[in-house]
Write a protein that holds these residues in place. Structure first.
Motif, PDB file in Angstrom:
ATOM      1  N   THR A 274      28.616 -39.585  40.912  1.00 45.06           N
ATOM      2  CA  THR A 274      28.071 -40.414  39.835  1.00 45.06           C
ATOM      3  C   THR A 274      26.709 -40.958  40.260  1.00 45.06           C
ATOM      4  O   THR A 274      26.282 -40.748  41.395  1.00 45.06           O
ATOM      5  CB  THR A 274      29.013 -41.582  39.514  1.00 45.06           C
ATOM      6  N   ALA A 275      26.071 -41.683  39.372  1.00 46.63           N
ATOM      7  CA  ALA A 275      24.781 -42.292  39.683  1.00 46.63           C
ATOM      8  C   ALA A 275      24.884 -43.274  40.852  1.00 46.63           C
ATOM      9  O   ALA A 275      23.937 -43.470  41.601  1.00 46.63           O
ATOM     10  CB  ALA A 275      24.219 -43.003  38.455  1.00 46.63           C
ATOM     11  N   SER A 276      26.053 -43.887  41.020  1.00 50.62           N
ATOM     12  CA  SER A 276      26.236 -44.837  42.116  1.00 50.62           C
ATOM     13  C   SER A 276      26.796 -44.191  43.382  1.00 50.62           C
ATOM     14  O   SER A 276      26.991 -44.867  44.383  1.00 50.62           O
ATOM     15  CB  SER A 276      27.131 -45.994  41.674  1.00 50.62           C
ATOM     16  N   GLY A 277      27.051 -42.893  43.352  1.00 52.68           N
ATOM     17  CA  GLY A 277      27.507 -42.195  44.547  1.00 52.68           C
ATOM     18  C   GLY A 277      28.745 -41.366  44.314  1.00 52.68           C
ATOM     19  O   GLY A 277      29.279 -41.301  43.201  1.00 52.68           O
ATOM     20  N   PRO A 278      29.239 -40.730  45.376  1.00 53.46           N
ATOM     21  CA  PRO A 278      30.418 -39.879  45.248  1.00 53.46           C
ATOM     22  C   PRO A 278      31.695 -40.702  45.050  1.00 53.46           C
ATOM     23  O   PRO A 278      31.799 -41.831  45.523  1.00 53.46           O
ATOM     24  CB  PRO A 278      30.465 -39.109  46.569  1.00 53.46           C
ATOM     25  N   VAL A 279      32.641 -40.118  44.342  1.00 57.84           N
ATOM     26  CA  VAL A 279      33.957 -40.717  44.126  1.00 57.84           C
ATOM     27  C   VAL A 279      34.976 -39.801  44.793  1.00 57.84           C
ATOM     28  O   VAL A 279      34.981 -38.591  44.551  1.00 57.84           O
ATOM     29  CB  VAL A 279      34.273 -40.866  42.621  1.00 57.84           C
ATOM     30  N   PHE A 280      35.833 -40.392  45.630  1.00 52.66           N
ATOM     31  CA  PHE A 280      36.818 -39.622  46.374  1.00 52.66           C
ATOM     32  C   PHE A 280      38.228 -40.021  45.983  1.00 52.66           C
ATOM     33  O   PHE A 280      38.497 -41.186  45.671  1.00 52.66           O
ATOM     34  CB  PHE A 280      36.661 -39.863  47.889  1.00 52.66           C
ATOM     35  N   GLU A 281      39.125 -39.054  46.058  1.00 55.34           N
ATOM     36  CA  GLU A 281      40.549 -39.328  45.967  1.00 55.34           C
ATOM     37  C   GLU A 281      41.098 -39.102  47.372  1.00 55.34           C
ATOM     38  O   GLU A 281      40.847 -38.061  47.974  1.00 55.34           O
ATOM     39  CB  GLU A 281      41.209 -38.385  44.965  1.00 55.34           C
ATOM     40  N   LEU A 282      41.794 -40.105  47.877  1.00 55.46           N
ATOM     41  CA  LEU A 282      42.301 -40.052  49.247  1.00 55.46           C
ATOM     42  C   LEU A 282      43.811 -40.145  49.256  1.00 55.46           C
ATOM     43  O   LEU A 282      44.387 -40.994  48.573  1.00 55.46           O
ATOM     44  CB  LEU A 282      41.752 -41.226  50.062  1.00 55.46           C
ATOM     45  N   ASP A 283      44.440 -39.281  50.025  1.00 52.06           N
ATOM     46  CA  ASP A 283      45.855 -39.433  50.332  1.00 52.06           C
ATOM     47  C   ASP A 283      45.916 -40.073  51.702  1.00 52.06           C
ATOM     48  O   ASP A 283      45.343 -39.551  52.664  1.00 52.06           O
ATOM     49  CB  ASP A 283      46.579 -38.087  50.352  1.00 52.06           C
ATOM     50  N   ILE A 284      46.573 -41.221  51.777  1.00 50.50           N
ATOM     51  CA  ILE A 284      46.661 -41.967  53.023  1.00 50.50           C
ATOM     52  C   ILE A 284      48.115 -42.260  53.360  1.00 50.50           C
ATOM     53  O   ILE A 284      48.977 -42.231  52.485  1.00 50.50           O
ATOM     54  CB  ILE A 284      45.869 -43.292  52.945  1.00 50.50           C
ATOM     55  N   VAL A 285      48.364 -42.533  54.625  1.00 50.28           N
ATOM     56  CA  VAL A 285      49.679 -42.966  55.088  1.00 50.28           C
ATOM     57  C   VAL A 285      49.498 -44.311  55.764  1.00 50.28           C
ATOM     58  O   VAL A 285      48.651 -44.464  56.654  1.00 50.28           O
ATOM     59  CB  VAL A 285      50.286 -41.961  56.095  1.00 50.28           C
ATOM     60  N   ARG A 286      50.280 -45.302  55.303  1.00 47.09           N
ATOM     61  CA  ARG A 286      50.230 -46.611  55.961  1.00 47.09           C
ATOM     62  C   ARG A 286      50.937 -46.495  57.303  1.00 47.09           C
ATOM     63  O   ARG A 286      52.095 -46.097  57.377  1.00 47.09           O
ATOM     64  CB  ARG A 286      50.888 -47.676  55.093  1.00 47.09           C
ATOM     65  N   ASN A 287      50.265 -46.872  58.350  1.00 44.48           N
ATOM     66  CA  ASN A 287      50.792 -46.712  59.702  1.00 44.48           C
ATOM     67  C   ASN A 287      51.984 -47.621  59.986  1.00 44.48           C
ATOM     68  O   ASN A 287      52.849 -47.272  60.772  1.00 44.48           O
ATOM     69  CB  ASN A 287      49.688 -46.934  60.733  1.00 44.48           C
TER      70      ASN A 287
END
Length: 109
Positions: free
Chosen positions: A86-99
């Protein structure tokens, strides 16, 4: 569970909302820009004006995953996907695991 303050509303946040805000802050902070914490941030701001090609994607993925591993000890990134630029920068989708508990989550930053 960590609690924090929503940077837009000033209200208390916790859980995934707090993690999402923390990760967004890490990724949007240029390394060297914090006076008391020079190494904090990511290389992502350095890539903003680059052409969106395969090299850009790979460098973004490395910048995102590396910064999260270094600065957000509460989670482990499993997948980084560039959704859009976007105009304000990249947008990411993240899959994370809470440690702490192994709980998986998907967030957008």
């Amino acid at each position: 569970m960590a609690r924090g303050m929503n940077k837009h509303t000033g209200r208390s946040i916790e859980g995934i909302d707090h993690l999402q805000q923390s990760i967004a802050d890490i990724l949007s902070t240029r390394i060297g820009s914090r006076v008391q914490r020079r190494p904090y941030g990511s290389n992502l701001p350095e890539l903003i004006d680059d052409n969106v090609d395969q090299r850009f994607r790979v460098e973004c993925y490395a910048a995102v995953a590396g910064a999260i591993r270094k600065w957000e000890p509460r989670v482990t990134p499993e997948r980084v996907q560039l959704i859009e630029v976007t105009a304000s920068g990249p947008v990411f989708e993240l899959d994370i695991v809470r440690n702490a508990d192994g709980q998986r989550a998907r967030i957008r930053v």
